[in-house]
Design an enzyme around this catalytic site. Sequence first.
Site, short mmCIF file in Angstrom:
data_model
loop_
_atom_site.label_atom_id
_atom_site.label_comp_id
_atom_site.label_asym_id
_atom_site.label_seq_id
_atom_site.Cartn_x
_atom_site.Cartn_y
_atom_site.Cartn_z
N ASP A 239 -7.39 -10.38 -3.52
CA ASP A 239 -6.43 -11.23 -4.22
C ASP A 239 -7.08 -12.54 -4.68
O ASP A 239 -6.77 -13.05 -5.76
CB ASP A 239 -5.23 -11.53 -3.33
N ARG B 236 1.02 -6.71 9.67
CA ARG B 236 1.11 -7.55 8.48
C ARG B 236 2.49 -7.39 7.83
O ARG B 236 2.92 -6.28 7.53
CB ARG B 236 0.02 -7.22 7.46
N GLU C 151 -5.46 -16.47 0.30
CA GLU C 151 -5.97 -15.49 -0.66
C GLU C 151 -5.64 -15.85 -2.10
O GLU C 151 -5.46 -14.97 -2.94
CB GLU C 151 -5.42 -14.10 -0.30
N HIS D 139 1.19 -3.41 1.81
CA HIS D 139 0.80 -2.45 0.77
C HIS D 139 0.97 -0.99 1.19
O HIS D 139 1.01 -0.11 0.33
CB HIS D 139 -0.64 -2.70 0.33
#
Length: 265
Positions: free
Chosen positions: A178, A73, A152, A48
């Site tokens: 999420d 990530r 998630e 993100h």
Amino acid sequence: MQMPVNEFKKALASDTTQWGCWAGFATGYAAEIIAGTGFDWLLIDGEHAPNTVPTILAQLQAVMPYQSAPVVRCVNQDPALIKQLLDIGAQTLMVPMVESADQAAALVRATRYPPHGVRGVGGGLVRATRWDGVDDYLSKAHESLCLIVQVESPKGVESAEAIANTEGVDAVFIGPADLSVGMGHPGNPGHPEVQQAIETVIKVAKAAGKPVGILAPLEEDARRYEALGCHFIAVGIDISLLRQSAMTTVARYKKQATYNASSTY
């Protein structure tokens, strides 16, 4: 030269809770500031945050002298991207939205060289080998790697036991935001149904002998998840910490509400 020790993986084998912070500014300068504050681990977010392979490399280099262990990530489960991240020296990878044991097994293969996987050989071109300086890297690389899969989604929760029991998966990380959206409770990870799902994942992962992590910027949430058995917990987001501090400071001088951090991320 010996293989660099993966301090994060080593810490997961201890009984001490590992407290972490999200690094979202996508610069080595900001990551180094956070690395010097005492967090046990940092999540360099390639999903993100506006990160690329070069910006992630810069952050890995910036935090290397500090005690905070970097976790990277990925933006997705692309084996080619995973190869690049491993080649620049990421030793701990977190991969989002894992929903089946098959996906988990494919991720394990992406981190392994043939015949156990599909990772390509970069040899002297890559930082991970210290440009061919690490002795016998090809046969030892997997020993220093730590693969964290994110559960998630409702489908991921249903498959959590099989995912956690996948050989080569080192830890499970729960994404409350999420998960809450997927369960029909957007912005409300505290909903009883979402919390029940989170507890289910914690239980089955621990039964499989795998450490469990979660993001919990609110202390009340973090303490509860720690009591439930989460072993590595991100309790800050650098961007949120800056915004909160800035708004608190300006509120001293102007009539405006202060900012309250939330755990809805």
